[in-house]
Scaffold this motif. Structure first.
Motif, PDB file in Angstrom:
ATOM      1  N   ASP A   1       0.835  -1.206   0.000  1.00 49.20           N
ATOM      2  CA  ASP A   1       0.000   0.000   0.000  1.00 49.20           C
ATOM      3  C   ASP A   1       0.866   1.251   0.000  1.00 49.20           C
ATOM      4  OD1 ASP A   1      -2.368  -1.456   0.058  1.00 49.20           O
ATOM      5  OD2 ASP A   1      -2.371  -1.573   2.248  1.00 49.20           O
ATOM      6  N   LEU A   2       0.437   2.236  -0.781  1.00 51.06           N
ATOM      7  CA  LEU A   2       1.115   3.529  -0.824  1.00 51.06           C
ATOM      8  C   LEU A   2       0.288   4.533  -0.036  1.00 51.06           C
ATOM      9  CD1 LEU A   2       3.604   4.948  -2.092  1.00 51.06           C
ATOM     10  CD2 LEU A   2       2.084   5.706  -3.937  1.00 51.06           C
ATOM     11  N   ALA A   3       0.880   5.082   1.034  1.00 52.11           N
ATOM     12  CA  ALA A   3       0.173   5.995   1.926  1.00 52.11           C
ATOM     13  C   ALA A   3       0.530   7.443   1.620  1.00 52.11           C
ATOM     14  CB  ALA A   3       0.522   5.668   3.375  1.00 52.11           C
ATOM     15  N   ASP A   4      -0.225   8.363   2.233  1.00 48.94           N
ATOM     16  CA  ASP A   4       0.016   9.809   2.143  1.00 48.94           C
ATOM     17  C   ASP A   4      -0.220  10.350   0.740  1.00 48.94           C
ATOM     18  OD1 ASP A   4       0.837   9.664   4.839  1.00 48.94           O
ATOM     19  OD2 ASP A   4       2.883   9.212   4.229  1.00 48.94           O
ATOM     20  N   VAL A   5      -1.161   9.777   0.021  1.00 48.53           N
ATOM     21  CA  VAL A   5      -1.506  10.265  -1.319  1.00 48.53           C
ATOM     22  C   VAL A   5      -2.769  11.114  -1.182  1.00 48.53           C
ATOM     23  CG1 VAL A   5      -2.081   9.640  -3.683  1.00 48.53           C
ATOM     24  CG2 VAL A   5      -0.494   8.213  -2.358  1.00 48.53           C
ATOM     25  N   ALA A   6      -2.626  12.424  -1.328  1.00 46.20           N
ATOM     26  CA  ALA A   6      -3.731  13.355  -1.099  1.00 46.20           C
ATOM     27  C   ALA A   6      -4.826  13.199  -2.148  1.00 46.20           C
ATOM     28  CB  ALA A   6      -3.209  14.795  -1.105  1.00 46.20           C
ATOM     29  N   THR A   7      -6.043  13.551  -1.751  1.00 43.43           N
ATOM     30  CA  THR A   7      -7.200  13.341  -2.627  1.00 43.43           C
ATOM     31  C   THR A   7      -7.264  14.317  -3.795  1.00 43.43           C
ATOM     32  OG1 THR A   7      -8.512  14.746  -1.140  1.00 43.43           O
ATOM     33  CG2 THR A   7      -8.577  12.358  -0.761  1.00 43.43           C
ATOM     34  N   HIS A   8      -6.487  15.394  -3.754  1.00 40.10           N
ATOM     35  CA  HIS A   8      -6.534  16.330  -4.879  1.00 40.10           C
ATOM     36  C   HIS A   8      -5.735  15.834  -6.076  1.00 40.10           C
ATOM     37  CE1 HIS A   8      -2.702  17.571  -2.960  1.00 40.10           C
ATOM     38  NE2 HIS A   8      -2.340  17.867  -4.194  1.00 40.10           N
ATOM     39  N   LEU A   9      -4.985  14.737  -5.886  1.00 41.35           N
ATOM     40  CA  LEU A   9      -4.185  14.189  -6.976  1.00 41.35           C
ATOM     41  C   LEU A   9      -5.028  13.287  -7.870  1.00 41.35           C
ATOM     42  CD1 LEU A   9      -0.948  13.229  -5.044  1.00 41.35           C
ATOM     43  CD2 LEU A   9      -1.234  15.144  -6.606  1.00 41.35           C
ATOM     44  N   GLU A  10      -4.661  13.249  -9.136  1.00 43.46           N
ATOM     45  CA  GLU A  10      -5.306  12.322 -10.070  1.00 43.46           C
ATOM     46  C   GLU A  10      -4.505  11.023 -10.085  1.00 43.46           C
ATOM     47  OE1 GLU A  10      -6.355  11.833 -14.846  1.00 43.46           O
ATOM     48  OE2 GLU A  10      -5.579  13.750 -14.057  1.00 43.46           O
ATOM     49  N   VAL A  11      -5.117   9.964  -9.619  1.00 44.46           N
ATOM     50  CA  VAL A  11      -4.462   8.657  -9.561  1.00 44.46           C
ATOM     51  C   VAL A  11      -5.212   7.713 -10.484  1.00 44.46           C
ATOM     52  CG1 VAL A  11      -3.748   6.738  -8.097  1.00 44.46           C
ATOM     53  CG2 VAL A  11      -3.749   9.065  -7.185  1.00 44.46           C
TER      54      VAL A  11
END
Length: 280
Positions: A198-208
């Motif tokens: 799992d990759l943590a600390d990925v903010a919701t404003h980013l396009e993933v």
């Protein structure tokens, strides 16, 4: 002896018949050109097949040495490629970066090939043992990779062997970034499937997006920037959460892991010395 005589007396006529048939066949073969050539051709094919099988078996057992030589050559070529500056986009930062990252114009990276001699995969705190130690200039904190991507970090060093904490250990944390936008996150295994982390600390404003490439960030002395880590397998947002839960399919197949490369950053002492002064 009496049993043998009884057998001959009982089946003598049949044995004589077989003997005469063989003799007649040999006479036909060797007295005529075409049957003789056919027989020789068949015999040659059988012998050739035998030699081919022997060659295949010998070649198979010789693959160990070939693989070791190739692994050593790959490590040497990777070191030359890294230090020459001739790498593809995404393997290094494009410009000088914040303190702690390996600077592209100064980093001196040496890859030392080795092999995995022992590995656990069924626990929460898995480890692997490699056949490189102090005598091979291996020290704690070195990164370990293979041809596929990041493997883990050296934790304990002996004279000839070292213990590595792989990515599939719940205590291992690896600083990573998205290749497409350089956004930083922390990779950690959840103790379940060895194919994912799992990759943590990925903010919701980013396009993933599914399939996004994840590589090492370079924000530590263990790994240079750009070593493959995996690709995004799943991205979900829990209700009320401020960060995505990003599932990453690891680039390294740990169930087939055999040959590795230990990454030596020759500037690590200078970097660590600067960090100590800064902290003081």
């Amino acid at each position: 002896m009496q049993a043998l005589l009884k057998f001959i007396l009982r089946y003598g006529n049949f044995l004589l018949f077989i003997l005469l048939e063989v003799a007649a066949f040999l006479l036909v073969v060797w007295s005529n050109a075409y049957p003789r050539s056919s027989a020789l051709s068949t015999a040659n094919r059988l012998v050739a097949w035998q030699y081919e099988m022997v060659s295949e078996v010998t070649g198979y057992f010789g693959l160990k040495g070939v693989n070791e030589r190739l692994a050593a050559e790959n490590a040497a070529l990777r070191s030359r490629l890294e230090n020459s500056g001739q790498v593809t986009a995404g393997e290094r930062p494009a410009s000088p970066v914040v303190s702690g990252q390996w600077l592209a114009d100064r980093e001196q990276v040496v890859y030392r090939e080795g092999k995995v001699v022992q590995m656990t995969m069924n626990g929460m705190r898995n480890y692997l043992t490699i056949n490189r130690g102090e005598e091979d200039d291996v020290y704690e904190g070195m990164g370990v990779r293979n041809d596929e991507g990041a493997v883990g970090i050296v934790a304990t060093v002996g004279k000839h062997y070292s213990v590595v904490l792989p990515l599939i250990n719940i205590e291992t944390r690896l600083s990573c970034r998205f290749l497409k936008n350089d956004y930083i996150g922390t990779l950690q295994w959840d103790g379940r499937d060895t194919r994912f982390a799992d990759l943590a600390d990925v903010a919701t404003h980013l396009e993933v997006n599914i399939g996004d490439t994840i590589v090492t960030s370079g924000l530590s002395t263990s790994f240079p920037a750009g070593v493959p880590v995996g690709v995004v397998e799943e991205c979900r947002l829990e209700e009320g959460a401020s960060y995505y839960t990003v599932r990453v399919r690891l680039a390294t197949d740990f169930r087939r892991l055999r040959h590795i490369e230990v990454i030596d950053n020759e500037d690590v002492e200078e970097i660590n010395g600067l960090r100590i002064k800064d902290a003081g």
